[in-house]
Design a protein around this motif. Structure first.
Motif, PDB file in Angstrom:
ATOM      1  N   ASP A  43     -19.791 -52.911 -39.851  1.00  0.00           N
ATOM      2  CA  ASP A  43     -18.696 -54.232 -39.936  1.00  0.00           C
ATOM      3  C   ASP A  43     -18.881 -55.146 -39.133  1.00  0.00           C
ATOM      4  O   ASP A  43     -18.176 -55.591 -38.277  1.00  0.00           O
ATOM      5  CB  ASP A  43     -17.406 -53.379 -39.666  1.00  0.00           C
ATOM      6  N   GLY A  44     -20.259 -55.581 -39.064  1.00  0.00           N
ATOM      7  CA  GLY A  44     -20.386 -57.007 -38.454  1.00  0.00           C
ATOM      8  C   GLY A  44     -20.805 -56.789 -36.977  1.00  0.00           C
ATOM      9  O   GLY A  44     -20.647 -57.902 -36.246  1.00  0.00           O
ATOM     10  N   ALA A  45     -21.129 -55.583 -36.639  1.00  0.00           N
ATOM     11  CA  ALA A  45     -21.390 -55.267 -35.008  1.00  0.00           C
ATOM     12  C   ALA A  45     -22.252 -56.295 -34.403  1.00  0.00           C
ATOM     13  O   ALA A  45     -23.386 -56.410 -35.041  1.00  0.00           O
ATOM     14  CB  ALA A  45     -21.565 -53.744 -34.860  1.00  0.00           C
ATOM     15  N   THR A  46     -22.176 -56.676 -33.256  1.00  0.00           N
ATOM     16  CA  THR A  46     -23.134 -57.341 -32.493  1.00  0.00           C
ATOM     17  C   THR A  46     -23.645 -56.788 -31.272  1.00  0.00           C
ATOM     18  O   THR A  46     -24.419 -56.940 -30.436  1.00  0.00           O
ATOM     19  CB  THR A  46     -22.652 -58.759 -32.091  1.00  0.00           C
ATOM     20  N   HIS A  47     -22.926 -55.562 -31.005  1.00  0.00           N
ATOM     21  CA  HIS A  47     -23.160 -54.937 -29.712  1.00  0.00           C
ATOM     22  C   HIS A  47     -23.125 -53.294 -29.937  1.00  0.00           C
ATOM     23  O   HIS A  47     -22.361 -52.681 -30.943  1.00  0.00           O
ATOM     24  CB  HIS A  47     -22.159 -55.017 -28.550  1.00  0.00           C
ATOM     25  N   PHE A  48     -23.683 -52.552 -29.173  1.00  0.00           N
ATOM     26  CA  PHE A  48     -23.690 -50.998 -29.476  1.00  0.00           C
ATOM     27  C   PHE A  48     -24.050 -50.279 -27.880  1.00  0.00           C
ATOM     28  O   PHE A  48     -24.577 -51.204 -27.214  1.00  0.00           O
ATOM     29  CB  PHE A  48     -24.586 -50.653 -30.403  1.00  0.00           C
ATOM     30  N   HIS A  49     -23.625 -49.228 -27.581  1.00  0.00           N
ATOM     31  CA  HIS A  49     -24.208 -48.591 -26.405  1.00  0.00           C
ATOM     32  C   HIS A  49     -23.929 -47.139 -26.978  1.00  0.00           C
ATOM     33  O   HIS A  49     -23.269 -46.803 -27.976  1.00  0.00           O
ATOM     34  CB  HIS A  49     -23.325 -48.729 -25.372  1.00  0.00           C
ATOM     35  N   THR A  50     -24.496 -46.268 -26.122  1.00  0.00           N
ATOM     36  CA  THR A  50     -24.513 -44.914 -26.166  1.00  0.00           C
ATOM     37  C   THR A  50     -23.382 -44.349 -25.726  1.00  0.00           C
ATOM     38  O   THR A  50     -22.487 -44.962 -24.942  1.00  0.00           O
ATOM     39  CB  THR A  50     -25.618 -44.036 -25.396  1.00  0.00           C
ATOM     40  N   THR A  51     -22.786 -43.212 -26.095  1.00  0.00           N
ATOM     41  CA  THR A  51     -21.649 -42.667 -25.617  1.00  0.00           C
ATOM     42  C   THR A  51     -21.511 -42.094 -24.052  1.00  0.00           C
ATOM     43  O   THR A  51     -20.446 -41.704 -23.630  1.00  0.00           O
ATOM     44  CB  THR A  51     -21.153 -41.338 -26.622  1.00  0.00           C
ATOM     45  N   ASN A  52     -22.638 -42.170 -23.701  1.00  0.00           N
ATOM     46  CA  ASN A  52     -23.112 -41.743 -22.147  1.00  0.00           C
ATOM     47  C   ASN A  52     -22.604 -42.904 -21.138  1.00  0.00           C
ATOM     48  O   ASN A  52     -22.286 -42.527 -20.111  1.00  0.00           O
ATOM     49  CB  ASN A  52     -24.450 -41.634 -22.030  1.00  0.00           C
ATOM     50  N   ILE A  53     -22.548 -44.116 -21.726  1.00  0.00           N
ATOM     51  CA  ILE A  53     -22.045 -45.155 -20.791  1.00  0.00           C
ATOM     52  C   ILE A  53     -20.846 -45.976 -21.273  1.00  0.00           C
ATOM     53  O   ILE A  53     -20.402 -45.916 -22.319  1.00  0.00           O
ATOM     54  CB  ILE A  53     -23.137 -46.073 -20.629  1.00  0.00           C
ATOM     55  N   LEU A  54     -20.169 -46.902 -20.406  1.00  0.00           N
ATOM     56  CA  LEU A  54     -19.083 -47.680 -20.795  1.00  0.00           C
ATOM     57  C   LEU A  54     -19.134 -48.899 -20.279  1.00  0.00           C
ATOM     58  O   LEU A  54     -18.646 -49.008 -19.194  1.00  0.00           O
ATOM     59  CB  LEU A  54     -17.513 -47.055 -20.569  1.00  0.00           C
ATOM     60  N   PRO A  55     -19.630 -49.882 -20.746  1.00  0.00           N
ATOM     61  CA  PRO A  55     -19.806 -51.255 -20.381  1.00  0.00           C
ATOM     62  C   PRO A  55     -18.441 -51.922 -20.118  1.00  0.00           C
ATOM     63  O   PRO A  55     -17.850 -51.514 -21.086  1.00  0.00           O
ATOM     64  CB  PRO A  55     -21.012 -51.926 -21.267  1.00  0.00           C
ATOM     65  N   ARG A  56     -18.606 -52.852 -19.483  1.00  0.00           N
ATOM     66  CA  ARG A  56     -17.189 -53.763 -19.325  1.00  0.00           C
ATOM     67  C   ARG A  56     -16.796 -54.265 -20.580  1.00  0.00           C
ATOM     68  O   ARG A  56     -15.681 -54.447 -20.982  1.00  0.00           O
ATOM     69  CB  ARG A  56     -17.443 -55.010 -18.126  1.00  0.00           C
TER      70      ARG A  56
END
Length: 192
Positions: free
Chosen positions: A158-171
């Motif tokens: 749905d147009g995502a521009t970011h991703f991360h793994t479930t192991n981290i939580l960026p600001r």
């Protein structure tokens, strides 16, 4: 009643005919191989997000932009499902299309590499050599990269521009809208 006279010098029909003739002469001077290269590509075959569909695709090749996408998929998502690998490719291509990011795949993937801890993709700045040791995994992500560059749909994130793994939580994950969870990655769209 007002009378209007039209001279030959400002006759719109004659001017249009002259322009069309000039355009036709210019088109006739373009080499045929250039015209063929500029033709829109056929719509890609319907993508199936599974290993058997990817395996059925021809060996993937391409230039520098293709290599940047294939390497990014290898280092960022080779352990993901095929669907997850397509989703990561979507993020990279969505960034290329955004005015907020560089306008090339390599530019997006390598963005921030000149700054300590500035990389957008962790493998670029992790200090380890970017050695491709799993050839089968690379061949698979290369096929995905080729399909995405060739116009496969971007329907997963749905147009995502970011991703991360479930192991981290960026600001930024606290303020960007979450658009999808695929495998061990969460996807987000940068607010406009």
């Amino acid at each position: 009643m007002a009378e209007t006279s039209v001279s030959r010098s400002n006759n719109p029909t004659q001017q249009l005919g002259s322009l069309i003739g000039a355009e036709q002469r210019a088109l006739n001077n373009i080499p045929e191989d250039m015209l063929i290269a500029l033709r829109p590509k056929e719509a890609p075959e319907r993508v199936k997000y599974d290993k058997s569909w990817v395996a059925s695709q021809p060996k993937a090749t391409g230039g520098e932009q293709f290599a940047c996408l294939a390497q990014a998929l290898y280092f960022e998502a080779r352990g993901e499902t095929v669907k997850g690998q397509f989703a990561v490719a979507e993020v990279i291509l969505n960034r290329v299309d955004s005015q907020s990011y560089p306008n090339s795949i390599c530019g997006v993937v390598q963005q921030g590499a000149e700054r300590r801890n500035g990389c957008q993709f962790s493998y670029i700045c992790d200090g380890r050599p970017d050695t491709i040791s799993e050839q089968r995994a690379y061949a698979r992500v290369a096929k995905i990269a080729r399909a995405m560059i060739d116009g496969a749909p971007r329907a997963l994130t749905d147009g995502a521009t970011h991703f991360h793994t479930t192991n981290i939580l960026p600001r930024w994950a606290r303020i960007f809208p979450n658009t999808a969870k695929i495998g061990s990655h969460l996807f987000y769209r940068q607010p406009s």
